[in-house]
Every structure is written in C-alpha cells, then in structure tokens.
Design an enzyme around this catalytic site. Sequence first.
Site, mmCIF file in Angstrom:
data_model
loop_
_atom_site.group_PDB
_atom_site.id
_atom_site.type_symbol
_atom_site.label_atom_id
_atom_site.label_comp_id
_atom_site.label_asym_id
_atom_site.label_seq_id
_atom_site.Cartn_x
_atom_site.Cartn_y
_atom_site.Cartn_z
ATOM 1 N N GLU A 16 -1.956 -0.062 5.847
ATOM 2 C CA GLU A 16 -0.818 -0.730 5.188
ATOM 3 C C GLU A 16 -1.014 -2.245 5.190
ATOM 4 O OE1 GLU A 16 0.917 1.117 3.449
ATOM 5 O OE2 GLU A 16 0.359 3.007 4.396
ATOM 6 N N GLU A 38 -5.415 0.369 -3.519
ATOM 7 C CA GLU A 38 -5.934 1.275 -2.496
ATOM 8 C C GLU A 38 -7.301 0.803 -1.984
ATOM 9 O OE1 GLU A 38 -3.860 3.327 -1.355
ATOM 10 O OE2 GLU A 38 -5.018 4.721 -0.160
HETATM 11 ZN ZN ZN Z 1 -2.472 3.268 0.501
#
Ligand code: ZN
Length: 505
Positions: free
Chosen positions: A269, A299
């Site tokens: 995160e 991502e």
């Molecule tokens: Zn993620």
Amino acid sequence: MTTAYAELIAHRQQTATLASVNAVLGWDQETYMPPAAAAHRAEQAAAIATLVHERSTSPKVGDWLSACERDRDLTGDHEGEPAANLREMRRDYDLATKLPTELVAEIARTTSQAQQAWKTAREHSDFAKFAPWLEKVVALMRRKAECYGVPAGGELYDALLNEYEPGMTARELDAIFTPLRPRLAGLVASIVKSPKKPDPRLLELKGPEAGQHAFGLAVLRQMGFDLSAGRLDTTAHPFCTELGPRDTRLTTRYTTDSFLEPLYGTMHEAGHGLYEQGLPKTTRWGEPLGEAISLGIHESQSRMWENFVGRSRAFWTWALPVAREHLKPLLDGTSIDELYGAANWVEPSFIRVEADEATYNLHIMLRFQIERELIAGRLPVSSLPATWNRLFKEFLGLDVPDDRRGCLQDVHWSFGLMGYFPTYTLGNLYAAQFWEKINTDIPDLDARHARGDFASLKHWLNTHIHTHGKRYRAGDLCRRVTGKPLSADPLLRHLEGKLKPIYGV
Ligand code: ZN
C-alpha cells in the site's frame, strides 16, 4: 489559454474536490465509523456521488471540450500540456456519457443483487445459485462494451479493459501472457519438486501487534513515505486512498499468522501511496496531468516495493536488525538468509489473494482467459466451473476441491468488474521492466538498499514515473522509460534469477 480550457479545468477541480470529500467518507467507513452510522453514511456517499456524476456528465463539459478540440493551438502537441489534459478529459467524458442512464441503473441494480447471490453461493460452494446472476452480469457487460464501442480490429473485451488500462487490448495481453505462462508454470513445477525449501516455521512468527505496527512505520519512513501528509491505520482489507493533494491514507491488518504478511501489505500500500504523493497534485489538482495513469502502472509501484524491494536479501540486510528491535525477542537467532527464504516461499494454492509472487500471475492469466471467453460469448456461464478446474490443473497442477476455492472465490465478477484482473499482472510486468532499467541507472542499488538507503529508488520513480501524471499512456511511458515495449522477459528473469538459487533448481 482560452476561456473554454480555463473553465474546463476549473470545473474539473471543483468536481475533484467534491469527489475527495467522498473519499474521506469512504476511508472513515472502513476504519473508525461505528457500525450504527452505516445507513446515514450510505445516504451521504450517494448524495455526493450524484453531484460528482452530474458535474462530470454535464453538457457544458462536452461543449467546452469540443471548443478546445477545434483549437489547434491547444491540441497540436499530443503529449504537450493542454493536449494531454484534453485527451484524458475527453476519454473520461466519453466513458461517463456513452452509457444510457437506463443501462447504468440496471447494472447498479443487478450487480448489487448479484453480490448478495455470490456471497451465499460462495458460503455454500454452490455455483448454481450464482450462475443466473452471472449470466445477467455478462449480458450487461457485453451491452456496456457495445456502448463504449470496440476499437478497430479489436474485440468487445477491449472496451471493458480500456476502462482500467487505457489503450491495452486483449490481443496485446495475449501476446505477452502466452510466452509467460508455460515458463512460469515450469518454474513453479520445478520448485514444487525440489527437496530444497526455506524453513516454513518462519512463516508462523507473529509478534505483538504494537511491535508490528511500529516496525511497519519504521519501514514506511525509510521508504520516504511522508507521514506528515499521510497515515497508516488498520482495516479488514488493506488499501490506499487519496483524500486530497497532501493526504494519503494507508491501511494494513495484523490478523494473520505471520508478521511478514502485514509487513508486505504495508509495503504494497505504501508503494501505491508513494505514487500518489509523487504526483504533481498541489500544482495540478483536478487535472489529468496530476493523476495516476492506469491501474497497471499503479500496481507496478506497489508490487515494486512489496516484491522487488521487500523480498530481496538487500532489504533484509537493513530490515532484520530493525525488526529484531521492534519484535523482541521474536527474531533472535534468525538469519538474513532464513528470512529472505521465508519471504520468497512459493507453493501453488487455490486462493489468489494468498498466492505468492510466482504463482500469482498464473491465477490472473486463468481469469483473463475465462472472462475474455465469457465476454466473447464463446464460453457459456454453465461451463465456467469445469473450465476453471481444467485450467487450474493445467496452470497450477492442482485439483480444485470445490467452487468456493475455485471459480466462486473472487468478488469481482459479481460487481461487474470484467477487464480488471489483467491489471494485477500488468503491474508485475511493468514493475519488472522498470526494475531492470533502474538497476542499469543505479548499478549499486542493492548496496544502497542494504544500508537502508531507499531514497535513490524513490527519487528515480518520482522523476521517471510519478511526475508525468497522465501525460503518457502506460505503454508509451514504458517505451519512453525503458526503451522497449512491455515484455514478459524482465519478470521471468527476475523470478528465475531469485527463486532458482533459493530452491536449488
Ligand atoms: Zn495494489
């Protein structure tokens, strides 16, 4: 700048501010909100979402956009400043207005019921209960894709993929995934057969929550995450959310068997968070040039910190003494190599969200293949479990015992999220390709990380990825930064280079 352009930007800034109010409500709901507040919170969120939707789809926006698009001075240089902003604002406007209101309402109604049906079906591992709802969702997604329009030479699935990963196509994914899959499956199979394994006992070391939290914060600080413009809290499901230009919230959870899971959840995160903090938001609030490119690029940032940094020997060289201090006496007598091995435990398993770095992408490729076939109308919903189980055996070598641990495990399809899964693997692929370039640019990166110096990596990411906002599409950014189109090779080199020595294969 013309008046239309100035008005467009001012309007979008106001809309972004309203949307960020909803982000505050959402964050509170997942962290500290008392349960009894849920009903009114839903009203609040819906009221703001309606305002945001009305503003985003207002005909005024369409008029301003058309006026700007007629102005050659604004649109000349495609990746230049007003042109890139206009390109992305046009995309958002089209996505928001191309769907008839009646279809949007039907999707909302159906997916809300489909989620309930999915929950019950998963609990009882009873696919038949979910099947009629999934049929409805697939039909609606096909209608949605038709409304968005299929790009020339493409397929319906591309229109859905485009929502999450602008410009990416199923054919392009296929070209990358096809060589990746057998090599990855082969690597995993040889690891499974190998007698050499890391010590599994390290996967059950936990330590007190306060120590884990303090360790997590120490890692965040070292990564360069600005805690004066962000926080770390706990939730059921870890996430990162942006509440405004100088307010990035991260969450993690400590209800796991091992201290490694929360650590990697936090680092994941924080990778998202560093991207958000690195975007030029204070100067470009509400502009596409101040926003993240795509889910895949987002991502790539989280996976880079979690997997490429966090699961390296260099990281543990710095982190082990820090972890020892916070988790006393948990890691007394544990070596860097033992932790490095445990952090890279590889074992095929049924549940995607619990999968390791190597097997994870096989879970995604399976979902991509299935949802592409569903949207193309080549796979009937009734054949889904059998197809899932056959592919699972082929990709991961396991016999799926029941649909709960098979095709019913993910919430995505009941939500109508189709075209979303590939962005997870795209993140790994982009991360690997960026990582090779970073290591060329900073040849002593490992040595720096072993000393706890992560500032050079953060600076590289700030300069080459974050600062551009949406100026380039993901594929263009990748070519610009690494000199090559996206390929499966860097990820394979990374996984083989790391895992083969650990498992002696
Ligand atoms: Zn993620």
